[in-house]
Motif scaffolding. Structure first.
Motif, PDB file in Angstrom:
ATOM      1  N   VAL A  95      14.886  18.722  31.529  1.00  0.00           N
ATOM      2  CA  VAL A  95      13.665  19.524  31.691  1.00  0.00           C
ATOM      3  C   VAL A  95      12.555  18.659  32.305  1.00  0.00           C
ATOM      4  O   VAL A  95      12.208  17.610  31.739  1.00  0.00           O
ATOM      5  N   VAL A  97      20.841  16.072  29.835  1.00  0.00           N
ATOM      6  CA  VAL A  97      20.755  15.199  28.662  1.00  0.00           C
ATOM      7  C   VAL A  97      21.918  15.560  27.753  1.00  0.00           C
ATOM      8  O   VAL A  97      22.043  16.712  27.318  1.00  0.00           O
ATOM      9  N   GLU A 153      22.353  19.413  27.921  1.00  0.00           N
ATOM     10  CA  GLU A 153      21.185  20.255  28.199  1.00  0.00           C
ATOM     11  C   GLU A 153      20.695  19.956  29.606  1.00  0.00           C
ATOM     12  O   GLU A 153      20.768  18.813  30.067  1.00  0.00           O
ATOM     13  N   ALA A 168      15.897  24.943  27.116  1.00  0.00           N
ATOM     14  CA  ALA A 168      16.624  24.378  28.258  1.00  0.00           C
ATOM     15  C   ALA A 168      17.980  25.065  28.342  1.00  0.00           C
ATOM     16  O   ALA A 168      18.537  25.466  27.314  1.00  0.00           O
ATOM     17  N   GLN A 220      22.022  10.031  22.321  1.00  0.00           N
ATOM     18  CA  GLN A 220      21.685  10.789  23.538  1.00  0.00           C
ATOM     19  C   GLN A 220      21.928   9.947  24.788  1.00  0.00           C
ATOM     20  O   GLN A 220      21.817   8.729  24.746  1.00  0.00           O
ATOM     21  N   GLY A 223      16.036  10.928  18.972  1.00  0.00           N
ATOM     22  CA  GLY A 223      16.640  10.521  20.241  1.00  0.00           C
ATOM     23  C   GLY A 223      17.939   9.736  20.093  1.00  0.00           C
ATOM     24  O   GLY A 223      18.494   9.244  21.077  1.00  0.00           O
TER      25      GLY A 223
END
Ligand code: AMP
Length: 358
Positions: free
Chosen positions: A187, A145, A184, A122, A158, A155
């Motif tokens: 995606v 993200v 990021e 990404a 985040q 995770g």
């Protein structure tokens, strides 16, 4: 290390969780002894190892003990302090190499290194302030993200942005703990797959077929093999994993997580410089599991065949899921593995099982 690790030699494992436990069991099957370095007494790995050094992962005395008594040292999680592993590697071979650990510990370094190998990830920007976040969100069309650069897993740490503008970024940097972050691009993946691969001391590489992974609440729920991807996609993932292994001059097993896009192309999400939860199925469906493969690699032994005898689904037993154990054991094609953890707290990985499709 030169040559083969003789039977009866001792392997050091930094970290005492379930991955260390399964590595110690695989080492024992190949005739090796193991010493686990872990601050928590009676940890899952120590229950099946020859000895435990009860000390922190960066404890000089504990590390010296490992160096003195082990012919090779490995680790079961990626947040081992790099400095500790570098110091240790002056006295005893440490695999995977400290450089791989360093790359995997920082999401910016990780993506930059992978991109430098010609492999796509990404898009990303480092974020060290709300202003950086505003710039990044503008670059990625208002979505992205936001993750901590270091010490994030499953995770945790985040935040997802969609249709965000500058107002949405206000105060976020401090709210995320004022630590270095990465934004990021979000995606639009169709599925997530991972590849477990290994590289030997001699540079030989073996790769298992990709697993298709489903997450619940940020934690891996299941891995299905084969993944529902084309041969072209599976091949692209394999080639990327091989390039990463070679690029890092790696020794041992690595887990490489990918996003699969609608056109079948893949982006690397992250790498884990260790055996990986999405590779647990190999213990039930392959002659040589990822755990034995890792021990073979770091011991200088020939790598094992990665073909599977059965398609399968691996499922984690999280918290009270472990109460399913008796019913699972009553099923003919289920291979169960429990980790020896006394208390089934919510979110805690207690075990896993693989259901063979035959
Ligand atoms: P990670 O801790 O980076 O593996 O992220 C945990 C999960 O969040 C991944 O398995 C994805 O489902 C999701 N995720 C992480 N990064 C992205 C991204 N850049 N775009 C979309 N989803 C993501």
């Amino acid at each position: 290390m030169t040559g083969l690790l003789a039977p009866g030699s001792t392997i050091g494992i930094i970290g005492g969780g379930q991955l260390g436990r399964m590595l110690a069991m695989a080492a024992a099957r190949l005739g090796y002894q193991t010493i686990v370095l872990e601050p928590q007494a009676d940890c899952p790995a120590a229950q099946v190892a020859n000895r435990q050094i009860i000390a922190g992962y960066d404890d000089a005395h504990g590390l010296a003990g490992l160096a003195q008594d082990c012919a090779v040292v490995t680790y079961e999680f990626e947040n081992v302090p790099v400095r500790a592993v570098e110091l240790l590697s002056a006295d005893v071979p440490v695999y995977p190499p400290p450089r791989a650990l360093e790359v995997a510990q920082d999401r910016v370094t990780e993506k930059a290194s992978i991109n430098a190998m010609g492999i796509s990830t990404a898009g990303f920007v480092p974020v060290d302030s709300d202003d950086d976040l505003v710039d990044g969100l503008a670059r990625f069309g208002g979505s992205g993200v936001l993750k901590t650069r270091r010490l994030g897993y499953d995770g945790k740490g985040q935040r997802v942005f969609r249709d965000a503008d500058a107002a949405d970024a206000a105060g976020v940097y401090d709210a995320m703990g004022g630590v270095p972050l990465i934004l990021e691009a979000l995606v639009p993946f169709e599925r997530e797959i991972s590849v477990i691969a290994a590289r030997g001391v001699d540079g030989a590489i073996e790769v298992y077929d990709p697993a298709e992974n489903a997450h619940r609440a940020g934690i891996l729920h299941s891995s299905t093999i084969p993944a529902s991807v084309s041969d072209v996609t599976a091949d692209a993932a394999r080639v990327a994993a091989e390039a990463i292994l070679t690029g890092l001059d790696y020794v041992g097993v690595i887990g490489v997580e990918f996003f699969v896009l609608a056109d079948g192309s893949v982006l690397v999400n992250e790498i884990a410089p260790r055996v990986h939860n999405s590779g647990h199925w190999t213990e039930a469906a392959c002659a040589v599991s990822q755990f034995e493969q890792h021990i073979r690699a770091i011991a200088g032994l020939p790598l094992g065949d990665t073909r599977r005898h059965s398609d399968c689904v691996m499922e984690n037993l999280i918290g009270d899921d472990v109460l399913r154990a008796p019913q699972l054991l009553a099923e003919p094609d289920v291979v169960l593995h429990l980790y020896g953890k006394a208390e089934a707290r919510p979110g805690r990985k207690m075990g896993h099982f693989t259901r063979l499709k035959r």
